[in-house]
Design a protein around this motif. Structure first.
Motif, PDB file in Angstrom:
ATOM      1  N   ILE A  42       0.821  -1.217   0.000  1.00 17.75           N
ATOM      2  CA  ILE A  42       0.000   0.000   0.000  1.00 17.75           C
ATOM      3  C   ILE A  42       0.857   1.270   0.000  1.00 17.75           C
ATOM      4  N   GLY A  43       2.098   1.173   0.445  1.00 18.70           N
ATOM      5  CA  GLY A  43       2.955   2.364   0.498  1.00 18.70           C
ATOM      6  C   GLY A  43       3.739   2.638  -0.780  1.00 18.70           C
ATOM      7  N   ALA A  48       7.117   5.930  -4.405  1.00 14.55           N
ATOM      8  CA  ALA A  48       7.631   6.134  -5.766  1.00 14.55           C
ATOM      9  C   ALA A  48       7.591   7.608  -6.141  1.00 14.55           C
ATOM     10  N   SER A  49       6.488   8.297  -5.829  1.00 15.00           N
ATOM     11  CA  SER A  49       6.392   9.729  -6.140  1.00 15.00           C
ATOM     12  C   SER A  49       7.491  10.502  -5.427  1.00 15.00           C
ATOM     13  N   ALA A  50       7.662  10.194  -4.135  1.00 19.17           N
ATOM     14  CA  ALA A  50       8.672  10.906  -3.356  1.00 19.17           C
ATOM     15  C   ALA A  50      10.070  10.591  -3.872  1.00 19.17           C
ATOM     16  N   ALA A  51      10.313   9.342  -4.214  1.00 20.67           N
ATOM     17  CA  ALA A  51      11.641   8.942  -4.695  1.00 20.67           C
ATOM     18  C   ALA A  51      11.986   9.697  -5.981  1.00 20.67           C
ATOM     19  N   ARG A  52      11.020   9.802  -6.895  1.00 21.16           N
ATOM     20  CA  ARG A  52      11.246  10.532  -8.163  1.00 21.16           C
ATOM     21  C   ARG A  52      11.588  11.989  -7.880  1.00 21.16           C
ATOM     22  N   THR A  57      16.473   6.099  -6.127  1.00 24.55           N
ATOM     23  CA  THR A  57      15.980   4.891  -6.785  1.00 24.55           C
ATOM     24  C   THR A  57      15.204   4.067  -5.753  1.00 24.55           C
ATOM     25  N   LEU A  58      13.973   3.667  -6.112  1.00 25.56           N
ATOM     26  CA  LEU A  58      13.129   2.867  -5.204  1.00 25.56           C
ATOM     27  C   LEU A  58      13.011   1.447  -5.723  1.00 25.56           C
TER      28      LEU A  58
END
Ligand code: AMP
Ligand code: FE
Ligand code: FE
Ligand code: ZN
Length: 282
Positions: A42-43, A48-52, A57-58
């Motif tokens: 769920i996270g 992914a948005s925050a990593a970008r 890299t996630l």
């Protein structure tokens, strides 16, 4: 290029939201981080948005709860397809059973006079998150019974506590098969964790190898030098890759991001095995 392949957020029993874990990872100087919440994906989207945004890299992952008899075993699943029916079904069963089990533990504790209620524990769980004993610990901290999670585990939440109730978890061989069917790479988490009681037997790991296991998490805070030696030799003998990671839980544990890391070649090997979900690169 530090790589940390094991972290938790408020999607399970970490204390920081997925995006915040990514921010902390960037601050800690990590290049690559895996989000591996217990029994849930769920996270992933928020991470992914925050990593970008952060240029990180996630590696999307899951820490799958497994059990063989009375022994609990944790399996790290990297890059699986979260919509694969067998995987989704196993995770759903575990989460549902964890909810029932939490209620039963709280009932036992309340019956014994501890100031916890199902509501006070639910208040500690983010909507949709995987519930666990750390959330009971948080309710006990809020009620002033203990100072922190560690004290709660040392007194009333341990595996040998009279309040302990287990929950559904697949056999580790079944879990490896399901993770592989979902296109993921499977790595045994903290197999010789001193704080978790009995260690995972070599024979069980060999069975998991036959089912498609790719690696062992060797470098981890819970492993003594002897555990690291044993697991390094076992990985070499069985042709498994070796990972290292923090098992970060925010303020819920002492584990710090990047305290153990994984070699880039090992991440490449995990990516070669996996086909379910791509690595999120900035
Ligand atoms: P559960 O999955 O609900 O049985 O709870 C186990 C989880 O509790 C593990 O994944 C750890 O994150 C956490 N945990 C275990 N021991 C401790 C401890 N001493 N202090 C803080 N958290 C702990
Ligand atoms: Fe945890
Ligand atoms: Fe674990
Ligand atoms: Zn973990």
């Amino acid at each position: 290029m530090p790589i940390d392949l094991h972290t938790h957020s408020t999607a399970s029993d970490g204390t920081e939201a997925p995006a915040v874990v990514m921010e902390r990872a960037a601050e800690a100087g990590l290049d690559t981080v895996a989000l591996t919440d217990h029994d849930t994906t769920i996270g992933w989207d928020d991470a992914a948005s925050a990593a970008r945004r952060l240029g990180l890299t996630l590696v999307p992952g899951i820490e799958v709860s497994c059990a063989r008899g009375w022994q609990s075993i944790h399996l790290l699943a990297y890059l699986p397809d979260p919509t694969h029916p067998d995987l989704a079904d196993e995770l759903e069963q575990a989460r549902t059973s964890r909810d029932t089990r939490l209620d039963r533990m709280v009932a036992r504790m309340a019956a014994d006079g501890l100031p916890v209620t199902v509501e006070s524990v639910r208040d500690e769980v983010e909507p949709g998150a995987t519930a666990g004993r750390p959330h009971i610990a948080d309710a006990l901290v809020r009620a002033g019974v203990v100072a922190h999670r560690d004290e709660a585990f040392a007194t009333v939440l341990g595996n040998d506590s009279p309040y302990y109730v287990s929950h559904y978890a697949p056999d580790p061989v079944r879990a490896v098969e399901v993770v592989r069917a979902a296109g993921g790479a499977a790595v045994v988490a903290h197999a010789w964790s001193a704080t978790r009681g009995r260690v995972v037997a070599d024979e069980v790991i060999e069975e998991m190898v036959d089912a498609g296991l790719t690696g062992l998490e060797v470098h981890h805070r819970d492993h003594t030098p002897e555990a690291v030696r044993h697991l390094t030799d076992l990985a070499a003998a069985l042709g498994l890759v070796v990972t290292g990671s923090s098992d970060y839980h925010g303020e819920g544990k002492l584990n710090r991001l990047g305290e153990f890391t994984t070699d880039p070649d090992v991440l490449a090997a995990l990516e070669d095995v996996a086909s379910g979900t791509p690595v999120v690169r900035p």
